[in-house]
Design an enzyme around this catalytic site. Structure first.
Site, PDB file in Angstrom:
ATOM      1  N   SER A 241       0.836  -1.186   0.000  1.00 38.36           N
ATOM      2  CA  SER A 241       0.000   0.000   0.000  1.00 38.36           C
ATOM      3  C   SER A 241       0.885   1.255   0.000  1.00 38.36           C
ATOM      4  O   SER A 241       1.770   1.375  -0.834  1.00 38.36           O
ATOM      5  CB  SER A 241      -0.972  -0.037   1.186  1.00 38.36           C
ATOM      6  OG  SER A 241      -1.999   0.899   1.022  1.00 38.36           O
ATOM      7  N   HIS A 372      -6.932  -6.434   0.752  1.00 38.35           N
ATOM      8  CA  HIS A 372      -5.789  -5.535   0.613  1.00 38.35           C
ATOM      9  C   HIS A 372      -4.650  -5.984   1.520  1.00 38.35           C
ATOM     10  O   HIS A 372      -4.832  -6.212   2.712  1.00 38.35           O
ATOM     11  CB  HIS A 372      -6.224  -4.114   0.961  1.00 38.35           C
ATOM     12  CG  HIS A 372      -5.197  -3.059   0.685  1.00 38.35           C
ATOM     13  ND1 HIS A 372      -4.363  -3.079  -0.410  1.00 38.35           N
ATOM     14  CD2 HIS A 372      -4.878  -1.929   1.373  1.00 38.35           C
ATOM     15  CE1 HIS A 372      -3.586  -2.016  -0.398  1.00 38.35           C
ATOM     16  NE2 HIS A 372      -3.870  -1.304   0.683  1.00 38.35           N
TER      17      HIS A 372
END
Length: 426
Positions: A241, A372
């Site tokens: 991320s 994620h």
């Protein structure tokens, strides 16, 4: 060209991996990209042992570049001529680096006047002094089983490639807190952290480059150590991320990093900036610029018109070449811009091909789990294979592209240039 003081060194692991990978291609044993054998292998010009920036002596002209909605040609110099030899890439890379600093990330200063610290089996301390200012930070060390010295992977913020898989592959984990070097949640005119303590809170350099600077200073300290714990010439970096953005920038801007493994880096990471602006659902450039001061201050003038940028991230992918690069993306979350990520990876892979190192780049977005920053089984094999090849110098590089059909970009739509066959001369 800058080199370390004369001393005995084994061949860098990335160089061993390049030779092994080429042999594997000839033997037909690798699952490579369809065009992985398109360019003949050429020896790649790079300092041995590697230095942070081996093109620091290359002159870079300060001249405007024309606006272009397509990806800039990584093989055309600022004076309009195209490179023709492998050796030409060194100074062409320096041009790309300078343009990326000026317009995207902000400047990454050279090594400070004083960098000191210690390396133990559990911690690395870093102390920096430059022009009357000083700062310090530390990073944790978690060693694998066995006897050292070990290669190591610097993991941003505890979010990156599976640390159990890293240790199982025989590499140490260095836990790097990027917020100690550049904090989030600060205004652009009052940035905080070790980097800004040294270079000023109003520095135009964004957090991603500040974090990359911090990684470089860790490597400085490892290089200065006695080498009994960690091997300085065998360092990787990973993050997911926002920390995937940081890992991508760190790998592009320090040529001592043998293996770069960004995960789901999204806008301001690997995805092509021009493509992000047109990809439905991807985080807009203006959003990434304003969410945190990740990008350099100068990038603010390009968020509405990325065609004016003199560079794009496929060239930053190319900056990593010929070193190991494993890009991992998630096609299930539109915000992450995986289509644009595949465009950048395919464009950057052309640089790898031209340098005769096509097997040294891998890309994988074809995953089942859409969570994620999940630890995915699809990635474990090529991740450990990459660690073996680039950090241990054993086996062959994965050299695999697995692009999800959900988010598959077409490089042909984004370029009007062809990849040259670079000769070994020069």
């Amino acid at each position: 060209m800058r080199f370390h003081p004369l001393r005995r060194h084994r061949a860098p692991a990335w160089a061993v991996a390049a030779v092994v990978a080429v042999a594997a291609v000839l033997a037909g044993t690798l699952d490579a990209r369809p065009d992985a054998a398109a360019a003949p292998f050429q020896p790649v010009a790079q300092a041995d042992p590697p230095v942070e920036d081996d093109g620091a002596d290359c002159p870079v002209p300060d001249q405007p570049t024309p606006s272009d909605p397509l990806l800039p040609d990584p093989f055309t110099r600022l004076d309009g001529t195209r490179i023709s030899t492998v050796a030409d890439w060194r100074c062409r890379r320096a041009e790309i680096r300078e343009l990326a600093e000026r317009t995207v990330y902000g400047q990454k200063p050279a090594k400070p006047a004083s960098v000191t610290g210690d390396v133990s089996s559990s911690r690395i301390t870093v102390n920096v002094s430059h022009q009357g200012r000083s700062a310090g930070f530390s990073a944790g060390v978690d060693l694998p089983s066995g006897s050292g010295p070990f290669p190591a992977v610097i993991v941003f913020g505890g979010f990156g490639a599976d640390t159990a898989a890293i240790k199982a592959a025989g590499a140490a984990v260095i836990s790097f807190d990027p917020y100690a070097v550049g904090r989030e949640g600060t205004p652009r005119d009052n940035k905080q952290g070790a980097f800004y303590s040294v270079y000023g809170s109003s520095s135009g350099t964004g957090l991603l480059m500040a974090w990359a600077w911090g990684v470089s200073r860790i490597i400085d300290v490892v290089e200065q150590s006695d080498g009994s714990v960690l091997r300085a010439e065998a360092t990787g970096v990973t993050g997911c991320s926002r920390f995937g953005k940081g890992a991508f920038v760190a790998g592009a801007f320090d040529q001592r990093i043998a293996l770069t493994m960004p995960i789901e880096s999204g806008t301001a990471g690997a995805p092509a900036l021009r493509a992000v602006a047109r990809e439905s659902g991807a985080q807009p450039l203006s959003s990434a610029y304003s969410e945190q001061p990740w990008l350099g201050d100068a990038f603010g003038s390009y968020t509405g018109d990325p065609a004016r940028l003199p560079v794009d991230t496929h060239e930053m992918v190319g900056m990593v070449a010929p070193r190991g690069l494993f890009l991992m993306e998630n096609p299930h979350v539109d915000w992450l811009g995986a289509t644009s990520g595949s465009v950048a990876a395919l464009g950057g892979a052309e640089v790898y091909q031209a340098l005769g190192a096509g097997q040294n780049i891998s890309y994988w977005s074809d995953v089942q789990d859409g969570t994620h920053c999940a630890s995915r089984p699809e990635w474990r094999g090529p991740l450990q294979q990459s660690i073996a090849a680039f950090l241990h110098g054993t086996g062959s590089a994965p050299g695999v592209f697995r692009i999800s059909p959900r988010k598959a970009g077409d490089l042909a739509e984004w370029r009007d240039w062809r990849t040259p066959v670079l000769t070994a001369g020069g």
